[in-house]
Design a protein around this motif. Structure first.
Motif, mmCIF file in Angstrom:
data_model
loop_
_atom_site.group_PDB
_atom_site.id
_atom_site.type_symbol
_atom_site.label_atom_id
_atom_site.label_comp_id
_atom_site.label_asym_id
_atom_site.label_seq_id
_atom_site.Cartn_x
_atom_site.Cartn_y
_atom_site.Cartn_z
ATOM 1 N N ILE A 67 -4.362 -7.054 -2.356
ATOM 2 C CA ILE A 67 -4.580 -6.224 -3.884
ATOM 3 C C ILE A 67 -5.805 -6.772 -4.496
ATOM 4 N N ASP A 68 -6.134 -5.768 -5.083
ATOM 5 C CA ASP A 68 -7.685 -5.863 -5.635
ATOM 6 C C ASP A 68 -8.089 -7.252 -6.383
ATOM 7 N N SER A 69 -6.905 -7.847 -7.263
ATOM 8 C CA SER A 69 -7.307 -8.982 -7.689
ATOM 9 C C SER A 69 -7.644 -10.123 -6.570
ATOM 10 N N GLU A 70 -6.757 -10.190 -5.477
ATOM 11 C CA GLU A 70 -7.081 -11.059 -4.305
ATOM 12 C C GLU A 70 -8.438 -10.824 -3.809
ATOM 13 N N LYS A 71 -8.806 -9.654 -3.575
ATOM 14 C CA LYS A 71 -10.010 -9.113 -2.890
ATOM 15 C C LYS A 71 -11.060 -9.713 -3.849
ATOM 16 N N ILE A 72 -11.107 -9.546 -5.090
ATOM 17 C CA ILE A 72 -12.059 -9.930 -5.894
ATOM 18 C C ILE A 72 -12.155 -11.451 -5.908
ATOM 19 N N ASN B 188 -17.427 -2.629 -1.578
ATOM 20 C CA ASN B 188 -16.371 -1.486 -1.756
ATOM 21 C C ASN B 188 -15.214 -2.058 -1.287
ATOM 22 N N THR B 189 -14.385 -2.367 -2.257
ATOM 23 C CA THR B 189 -13.042 -2.870 -1.846
ATOM 24 C C THR B 189 -12.152 -1.983 -1.077
ATOM 25 N N ASP B 190 -12.532 -0.557 -1.188
ATOM 26 C CA ASP B 190 -11.662 0.049 -0.463
ATOM 27 C C ASP B 190 -11.977 0.287 0.971
ATOM 28 N N SER B 191 -13.004 -0.384 1.693
ATOM 29 C CA SER B 191 -13.348 -0.185 2.876
ATOM 30 C C SER B 191 -12.960 -1.312 3.753
ATOM 31 N N TRP B 192 -12.158 -2.360 3.255
ATOM 32 C CA TRP B 192 -11.764 -3.509 3.926
ATOM 33 C C TRP B 192 -10.325 -4.062 3.105
ATOM 34 N N ASN B 193 -9.721 -4.882 3.866
ATOM 35 C CA ASN B 193 -8.305 -5.145 3.617
ATOM 36 C C ASN B 193 -8.187 -6.729 4.149
ATOM 37 N N ILE B 194 -7.434 -7.408 3.413
ATOM 38 C CA ILE B 194 -6.969 -8.779 3.761
ATOM 39 C C ILE B 194 -5.685 -8.607 4.509
ATOM 40 N N THR B 195 -5.898 -8.739 6.034
ATOM 41 C CA THR B 195 -4.869 -8.391 6.725
ATOM 42 C C THR B 195 -3.798 -9.493 7.170
ATOM 43 N N GLY B 196 -4.172 -10.791 6.645
ATOM 44 C CA GLY B 196 -3.445 -12.012 7.007
ATOM 45 C C GLY B 196 -4.130 -13.375 6.384
#
Length: 304
Positions: free
Chosen positions: A50-55, A219-227
């Motif tokens: 989620i965005d908060s974790e990405k930040i 750009n947080t839309d270009s990557w994911n925390i997958t685990g």
């Protein structure tokens, strides 16, 4: 879109000079090559994508130097386009009197099958040392990369490098991605970097990965925390994403993978991967020890 890199005063003075590139008992240590066998992964249910974790990930990487006092270790830095695979050893002190030592050697290249020998180094080495007042770069006479001698004679150069002031060390401390990227007239972006008071060299790529954070994770839309990874006791964020056009061209790749220490923001693993699954660029940590006591012997050139 054009980019502009803004260096703090201290770092700009070192670049302009022509230079070549409190201890804690609560030490954390990892030793051993990071491989698929050494890493275990949990689902992203543990760490939400989620965005908060990405930040949070961005902030850790942008400010990692605030999260440890000393670091000792090594990593391999591979580039397919550059045809090199470097072993980088480092000792870094970020206490009130910052200093750093770095030794770089090239893994031996086998031209017959275009591969690198994992445990065999080419002759010679390159070292750098920052003692708090001056920055020294030293290269041995027999230093080689890919079988090519870099110089006929040993070379050493030293430039004055004053300590960072308190104001410089505090500049942009604790700031977010949004606060580190400014839009300039004409649409150009200015990427504002913090001071590295220890002048840690190539080791900065791993220990203070603000460049990778701004380059790949803006750009947080270009990557994911997958685990969540667990590499010999070090819990990591496992990240996968798409390279932007600039980095895709630079690395001749499309995707990237990162593993980032959840406590410090230190980058333990980086891979740029092409459409066929080939790794084109990588940083793989061999060993790392944080917040241990580093005595004066840790900050000396080999010929001293």
């Amino acid at each position: 879109m054009k980019k502009r890199i803004v260096y703090p005063l201290m770092m700009a003075s070192i670049i302009g000079s022509g230079a070549l590139l409190v201890s804690s008992n609560n030490s954390e240590k990892y030793s051993g090559s990071i491989t698929a066998e050494a890493a275990t992964y949990d689902s992203a249910d543990v760490i939400k994508n989620i965005d908060s974790e990405k930040i949070n990930v961005q902030n850790l990487m942008l400010n990692s130097i605030d999260n440890f006092k000393t670091a000792k270790g090594s990593f391999t830095y591979y580039s397919n386009s550059g045809k090199y695979n470097l072993n980088v050893e480092y000792n870094v002190n970020l206490t009130e009197n910052p200093k750093s030592y770095e030794k770089v050697q090239s893994l031996e290249f086998n031209s017959k099958d275009n591969s690198f020998k994992k445990a065999s180094f080419e002759p010679g080495y390159e070292e750098s040392l920052y003692d708090g007042n001056s920055f020294t770069k030293s290269r041995s006479a027999d230093n080689q990369i890919n079988g090519l001698a870099r110089s006929a004679d040993a070379q050493t150069s030293t430039v004055e490098a004053r300590p960072a002031t308190k104001e410089e060390r505090e500049f942009k401390k604790g700031t977010t991605m949004e606060e580190r990227i400014e839009k300039m007239p004409g649409g150009e972006k200015a990427y504002i970097k913090r001071v590295d008071p220890s002048l840690m060299g190539i080791a900065k790529t791993s220990l203070f990965p603000e460049d990778i954070a701004m380059g790949l994770l803006e750009n947080t839309d270009s990557w994911n925390i997958t685990g969540e990874g667990n590499i010999s006791g070090i819990k990591t964020f496992v990240i996968q994403g798409k390279l932007n056009n600039d980095y895709a061209t630079r690395y001749n790749a499309q995707d990237f993978e990162l593993e980032v220490d959840q406590k410090t923001g230190i980058l333990l693993v980086f891979k740029a991967i092409d459409s066929n699954g080939n790794v084109k660029e990588s940083i793989i940590t061999n060993e790392i020890e944080l917040n241990s006591v580093l005595d004066s012997s840790s900050f000396k050139l080999s010929n001293n």
